[in-house]
Design an enzyme around this catalytic site. Structure first.
Site, short mmCIF file in Angstrom:
data_model
loop_
_atom_site.label_atom_id
_atom_site.label_comp_id
_atom_site.label_asym_id
_atom_site.label_seq_id
_atom_site.Cartn_x
_atom_site.Cartn_y
_atom_site.Cartn_z
N HIS A 112 -6.55 -54.30 -8.67
CA HIS A 112 -5.90 -52.99 -8.51
C HIS A 112 -6.10 -52.14 -9.76
CE1 HIS A 112 -3.90 -53.11 -4.61
NE2 HIS A 112 -3.78 -54.41 -4.81
N HIS A 147 -10.13 -48.45 -6.03
CA HIS A 147 -8.71 -48.25 -6.28
C HIS A 147 -8.48 -47.49 -7.59
CE1 HIS A 147 -4.43 -49.51 -6.24
NE2 HIS A 147 -4.64 -49.58 -4.95
#
Length: 126
Positions: A102, A60
């Site tokens: 994330h 990510h």
């Protein structure tokens, strides 16, 4: 102001580029979420791609570390990854299961901070 935008096709179609950063080598490094790879492109447009050891890791975010390596989140495998400018990859398991990391950032003293969908903020000190 005169603005020019250039685009570069990735070697793998539908690889899902997501995070992007400047590496310690001056190249642009990026994650390929759907391609399960870390990519590198030079300013002249030359690509190199590094497949991740974990299947469906879904990289990510990515950032440069104080150690000259790059660090990235693996949303699908619950890990933080590290890649050297030569493509050597190491992965670190996050303690909370299914935390889905994330974003991440390097603090001035060198620790890596990252966000988790499990309502936590994590810190990796090396």
């Amino acid at each position: 102001m005169n603005i020019k935008i250039s685009e570069y096709n990735l070697p793998i179609e539908k690889s899902g580029p997501y995070g992007i950063t400047v590496g310690p080598d001056g190249a642009i490094w990026f994650t390929e979420n759907a391609g399960n790879r870390i990519g590198r492109i030079t300013t002249s447009g030359e690509f190199v791609e590094y497949p991740l050891p974990t299947k469906n890791a879904k990289p990510h975010a990515i950032t440069s570390g104080k150690d000259g390596d790059l660090w990235f989140t693996e949303w699908g495998s619950n890990k933080i990854g590290r890649i050297t400018p030569y493509g050597e990859i190491t992965e670190y398991q996050i303690p909370t299961p299914v935390s889905e990391p994330h974003g991440l950032v390097l603090e001035p003293y060198g620790a890596i901070w990252f966000s988790e969908e499990s309502d936590k903020i994590g810190q990796l000190v090396y």
